[in-house]
Design an enzyme around this catalytic site. Structure first.
Site, PDB file in Angstrom:
ATOM      1  N   LYS A  83       1.334  -1.099  -0.012  1.00 36.77           N
ATOM      2  CA  LYS A  83       0.011  -0.408   0.067  1.00 36.77           C
ATOM      3  C   LYS A  83       0.853   1.386  -0.579  1.00 36.77           C
ATOM      4  O   LYS A  83       2.041   1.340   0.991  1.00 36.77           O
ATOM      5  CB  LYS A  83      -0.790  -0.447   1.573  1.00 36.77           C
ATOM      6  CG  LYS A  83      -2.516  -0.036   0.794  1.00 36.77           C
ATOM      7  CD  LYS A  83      -3.111  -0.101   2.150  1.00 36.77           C
ATOM      8  CE  LYS A  83      -4.421   0.205   2.542  1.00 36.77           C
ATOM      9  NZ  LYS A  83      -5.297   0.051   4.018  1.00 36.77           N
TER      10      LYS A  83
HETATM   11  C1  E4P Z   1      -8.108   1.380   3.719  1.00 39.02           C
HETATM   12  O1  E4P Z   1      -7.464   0.331   3.363  1.00 39.02           O
HETATM   13  C2  E4P Z   1      -8.147   1.562   4.927  1.00 39.02           C
HETATM   14  O2  E4P Z   1      -7.736   1.191   6.030  1.00 39.02           O
HETATM   15  C3  E4P Z   1      -9.489   1.928   6.012  1.00 39.02           C
HETATM   16  O3  E4P Z   1     -11.072   1.607   5.202  1.00 39.02           O
HETATM   17  C4  E4P Z   1      -9.821   3.069   6.796  1.00 39.02           C
HETATM   18  O4  E4P Z   1     -10.440   2.731   7.249  1.00 39.02           O
HETATM   19  P1  E4P Z   1     -11.150   4.262   8.206  1.00 39.02           P
HETATM   20  O5  E4P Z   1     -11.292   6.323   7.710  1.00 39.02           O
HETATM   21  O6  E4P Z   1     -12.266   3.886   9.210  1.00 39.02           O
HETATM   22  O7  E4P Z   1     -10.383   4.694   9.098  1.00 39.02           O
END
Ligand code: E4P
Length: 215
Positions: A83
């Protein structure tokens, strides 16, 4: 549509994996910190369960650092997707890693133009954060609709991974639009499985079954 869990909890992942409805896992530094365990140890355990797609985020902010981390992460297990954040350095790193054959998930995407750029540099997944947009008064699902349209227009192979999912309606809407993947907290995936009328119906069937003569 593929369903991913957005968590670093082995317990949560194992539960959904054993039911058979889990296609992948996304983690981020916040989720890993919650577990209080070493990052690589957690990644190895998730991969050992057999989960075929496990996103692991780099924390470097410069391209060189991202490349070093990304190359290290991809060596941990063939199921790892690296990522990278949606920044100029992240796009540069994504382009290089993708050319090397590494599958990259471009994260922290908040506009359709950002998603277009992620696709152009060869991202395997793009992660638009819809819940965080909703939180500030913008309709997150509109972004998913735009990205799906753009990717279809130009036949980009990048998959739309709907992230920052907060409730089952997000999953439903994303599925209707035709998004490839939704990643969600355990509590949301649980709600996809459950329905109060299923429980009431089952109780009634079991109660009536007691009245059926046996033997
Ligand atoms: C995506 O890969 C992120 O880890 C995640 O969906 C972030 O979500 P949040 O806004 O609930 O922290």
């Amino acid at each position: 549509m593929q369903l991913f869990l957005d968590t670093a909890s082995i317990k949560e992942i194992r539960t959904m994996w054993e039911i058979g409805i889990l296609d992948g896992v996304t983690t981020n530094p916040t989720l890993v910190a919650k577990e209080g365990r070493k990052f690589e140890e957690v990644l190895r355990e998730i991969c050992a369960l057999g989960v075929p797609s496990v996103s692991a985020e780099v924390v470097a902010t410069e391209t060189e650092g991202m490349l070093a981390e990304g190359r290290h992460l991809r060596e941990i297990h063939p199921s790892i997707y690296v990522k990278c954040p949606m920044t100029p350095a992240g796009l540069r790193a994504t382009r290089i890693l993708a050319k090397e054959g590494t599958r990259v998930n471009v994260t922290l995407v908040f506009s359709a133009n950002q998603a277009l750029l992620a696709a152009k540099v060869g991202a395997t997944y793009v992660s638009p954060f819809i819940g965080r947009l909703d939180d500030q008064g913008q309709v997150g699902m509109d972004l998913i609709r735009d990205i799906v349209t753009i990717y279809r227009n130009y036949r980009f192979p990048t998959k739309v991974l709907v992230a920052s999912v907060r409730h089952p309606v997000h999953v439903l809407e994303a599925a209707k639009i035709g998004a490839d993947i939704a990643t969600m907290p355990y509590s949301v995936m649980e709600k996809l499985v459950e329905h109060p009328l299923t429980d009431i119906g089952l109780q009634r069937f079991l109660k009536d079954w007691e009245k059926v003569p046996k033997g």
